[in-house]
Design an enzyme around this catalytic site. Structure first.
Site, PDB file in Angstrom:
ATOM      1  N   GLU A 185     -10.477  59.160 -28.845  1.00 49.26           N
ATOM      2  CA  GLU A 185      -9.218  60.034 -29.136  1.00 49.26           C
ATOM      3  C   GLU A 185      -9.783  61.227 -29.727  1.00 49.26           C
ATOM      4  O   GLU A 185      -9.363  62.501 -29.559  1.00 49.26           O
ATOM      5  CB  GLU A 185      -8.136  59.331 -29.458  1.00 49.26           C
ATOM      6  CG  GLU A 185      -7.537  58.410 -28.438  1.00 49.26           C
ATOM      7  CD  GLU A 185      -6.609  57.422 -29.155  1.00 49.26           C
ATOM      8  OE1 GLU A 185      -5.200  57.496 -28.239  1.00 49.26           O
ATOM      9  OE2 GLU A 185      -6.694  56.686 -30.078  1.00 49.26           O
ATOM     10  N   GLU A 216      -8.069  49.294 -26.798  1.00 47.41           N
ATOM     11  CA  GLU A 216      -6.894  48.956 -27.591  1.00 47.41           C
ATOM     12  C   GLU A 216      -5.905  47.935 -26.742  1.00 47.41           C
ATOM     13  O   GLU A 216      -5.334  47.039 -27.423  1.00 47.41           O
ATOM     14  CB  GLU A 216      -5.980  50.131 -27.730  1.00 47.41           C
ATOM     15  CG  GLU A 216      -6.245  51.099 -28.593  1.00 47.41           C
ATOM     16  CD  GLU A 216      -7.292  52.078 -28.435  1.00 47.41           C
ATOM     17  OE1 GLU A 216      -7.733  53.139 -29.143  1.00 47.41           O
ATOM     18  OE2 GLU A 216      -7.820  52.197 -27.200  1.00 47.41           O
TER      19      GLU A 216
END
Length: 699
Positions: free
Chosen positions: A105, A125
């Site tokens: 990210e 995640e």
């Protein structure tokens, strides 16, 4: 500083340096932002490169900060990425080795990305019951395309950088370097090349489109919901990627943040994070320093070529470690190695193994009928019949021939490792290594520490477990160790409920609906009902005060030992494993109740689940009190990796905390007060009452 700043000509290098994977904890985020601001304030700097020290660009957020005050400290990861995006000077991510989660990210917030080949790229995640919470669901679809991005986000699996670079129309990587070694040099040249280019490109400004968005997302949602029915995160990932397509970027980002926070509070995410940390904590033994030396393991010997011996051997062959199997006859060796080859050939047929790998592994295997041929092995594992007299003969042989310092391990599932060690003149070199069947598949390895087991031996065995890809949990010496000691109490309750009025099918269905891979009666049929029968007969002599239902004994007296005899609690057709309800068992149970004067009652599924799971919880609390397990998470790892406990519930002790200890203890007392109940069985362990009084959790 966990983000080092250095100048190379007109280019500022910010190197994330937070071992082992450059996690983006608060200190690292703070240092990174300070580096970006410092470079922008320096008129001599024309471009900025972010990279990672050691063997990672960044493994992502530090999940130890979740639900702690540090999580809210600014700059958070969103603020970090915004600082990068707003940099007046181009920021280039130089990606190598590992770029996952928040690390990916962060790179998506950079203006450019150059990646070394072989880098593992992922947003994992979902494996923690979460979704990418720092823009991953909004930026990756813009950089990689909606379908490719959604596949990565929902699976959580890593993809190599060179494969992603081949995706049509991808904007994830601007360039691939020639190698990891040349990455810094090539990133520097690239930074100088783009230093003056304006406007600076931002992933957030790219479109996220799909020609058939409505139909595609509905199809994706239905597919994911069917596959991941017990996990809420994958479906929320679909929702967030859909938001990337249908909402303005900032609205999508806010939606992602809301979903992330909601998921973080779910019991499923808490369970998955507990399992994540529990697996890592299992290798840490409280009184054994990490600096303890290890013994070298270059050659392994296995005593016994049966199902367990063959499976154990395959683990080491798969890891490239030579194995010698010892048996009493050439015929037994031929039979055992033939089964091993057949197992490997099955993998080849399924495309999971190449033929040359099969030959390489089998070439590492040798066989013998003489103890003299294994005397130079560094580790020998006994996998013979579960009888103390047989073990005694084996260990006396081993003691006589094995070289000094060799590790002598027993694969016993219940027997006293201290007694086994006493058959040798070197008890410090003896340990239990309890593999679970099938040993080449099951992840769990119970490492049984004897009273005299040396610390360097323990360190070595834990390292060996990692080498053969097992989750190792240390247990002290007691009857059944951690897993089988607990499962005995679970099985006692299963038999008791059948006696009271439930059917084996109802008990199995209830606990399987709860999430167990297999109910107690199907499990017993698979393992062999005679195993539990032998344990019960031993208990009748050793602990006559304990209450056991005799219904299982009567089943075994008919020779119904399970799948191996074609009949157990269920009937089985030749060549098939389907468990079919048995009229013979129904009649046997009804007669047993009548003979015992028991009026059957209706037992609800909630009671079935409660009695089975809380039987595990109560025994686990005793195990913790006695120091057989050093921490609660070790017990949960045993049940998650060896006994089919549902992952999304985190193990028996994590589940007990989720339910609340007050409710657990109240239910246990209620079970113990029912007519005909075994009140002694349901006496809460002192540890449960102590933690309840102190308002503390189990894990």
């Amino acid at each position: 500083m966990t983000a080092r700043y250095a100048l190379h000509g007109a280019v500022a290098f910010i190197t994330l340096d937070n071992p082992p994977v450059n996690g983006l904890g608060y200190e690292t985020r703070k240092s990174l932002c300070e580096g970006i601001e410092r470079a922008n304030a320096d008129a001599a700097v024309t471009a900025i490169i972010i990279t990672g020290a050691g063997k990672a660009f960044s493994g992502g957020a530090d999940i130890r900060e979740f639900n702690t005050p540090k999580m809210a400290l600014q700059p958070d990861l969103h603020a970090c990425i915004r600082t990068v995006e707003l940099s007046a000077k181009p920021v280039i991510a130089a990606i190598h080795t590992v770029c996952m989660g928040g690390g990916l990210e962060l790179s998506l917030g950079c203006h450019y990305r150059i990646a070394a080949p072989g880098a593992q790229i992922a947003l994992p995640e979902v494996k923690l019951g979460l979704l990418p919470g720092a823009g991953g669901t909004q930026r990756l679809p813009r950089a990689l395309g909606v379908e490719n991005a959604l596949n990565m986000i929902v699976s959580g699996e890593p993809v190599k950088s060179e494969l992603l670079a081949m995706a049509p129309g991808q904007k994830l990587f601007d360039k691939l370097s020639k190698s990891v070694e040349t990455l810094a040099e090539e990133a520097l040249a690239f930074a100088n090349e783009v230093a003056d280019k304006r406007p600076l490109p931002l992933v957030r400004n790219l479109p996220a489109t799909h020609a058939e968005a409505d139909g595609y997302f509905q199809f994706a949602r239905n597919t994911v919901r069917a596959v991941a029915k017990n996990f809420p995160a994958p479906v929320k990932c679909v929702d967030c990627v859909e938001a990337a397509v249908k909402k303005p970027f900032d609205d999508g980002l806010n939606f992602e943040k809301e979903q992330f926070i909601a998921l973080m509070m779910t019991p499923e995410s808490k369970a998955l994070r507990h399992a994540f940390f529990g697996e890592r904590a299992a290798s840490k033994i409280p009184d054994v320093p990490e600096s303890t030396p290890v013994r070298e393991i270059r050659k392994v010997a296995v005593i016994g070529a049966g199902t367990m011996g063959g499976g154990i051997s395959m683990n080491f062959l798969n890891a490239g470690i030579p194995v010698t199997i010892l048996e009493m006859s050439a015929e037994a060796l031929e039979r055992g190695t033939g089964i091993m080859r057949k197992n490997y050939e099955g993998q080849v047929k399924k495309g999971k193994l190449k033929q040359e790998k099969l030959e390489q592994r089998m070439a590492l295997l040798s066989t013998t009928t003489s103890y003299e041929d294994i005397k130079d092995a560094d580790l020998v594992i006994e996998a013979v019949f579960e009888d103390m007299g047989v073990k005694e003969k084996v260990f006396k042989h081993l003691d006589a021939v094995m070289k000094p310092g060799a590790i002598l391990a027993s694969n016993t599932s219940t027997l006293d490792v201290n007694k086994i060690a006493g058959f040798t003149q070197r008890p410090q070199d003896v340990v239990g290594m309890h593999f679970f069947s099938p040993a080449n598949v099951m992840k769990l390895l119970e490492v049984v520490r004897g009273a005299a087991t040396a610390k360097d031996l323990l360190t070595t065995v834990m390292k060996v477990a990692k080498t053969i890809r097992k989750t190792a949990v240390v247990s002290g010496v007691c009857d059944g160790f951690i897993g089988n000691r607990m499962i005995e109490q679970y099985s006692r309750q299963a038999l008791q409920m059948v006696e009271e009025g439930a059917s084996p099918e109802q008990v199995d269905r209830a606990i399987e609906k709860f999430g167990f891979a297999m109910g107690p009666f199907r499990m017993s049929d698979l393992a062999g009902n005679d195993i539990g029968w032998a344990i019960r007969k031993r208990r009748y002599v050793e602990q006559p005060e304990l209450k056991y239902s005799k219904v299982g004994d009567k089943l075994c007296e008919l020779g119904r030992f399970g799948q191996k005899t074609g009949a157990g609690w269920y009937d089985y057709q030749p060549g098939k494993r389907d468990a079919l309800p048995s009229p013979v068992v129904k009649e046997l149970v009804e007669k047993h109740r009548k003979d015992a004067g028991i009026t059957p009652r209706k037992i609800g599924n909630d009671e079935i689940v409660g009695r089975l799971v809380y039987a595990l919880v109560n025994e686990a609390a005793h195990i913790l009190e006695e120091g057989i397990a050093s921490k609660a998470s070790d017990i949960d790892m045993v049940y998650l990796t060896g006994y089919g406990f549902p992952l999304w519930r985190g193990g028996p002790l994590c589940y007990a905390d989720t339910m609340g200890l007050h409710n657990v203890v109240t239910d246990m007392k209620r079970f113990g007060s029912q007519p005909g109940a075994d009140a002694a069985f349901w006496t809460p362990a002192p540890l449960l009452l102590k933690l309840l009084a102190e308002g503390k959790p189990l894990v």
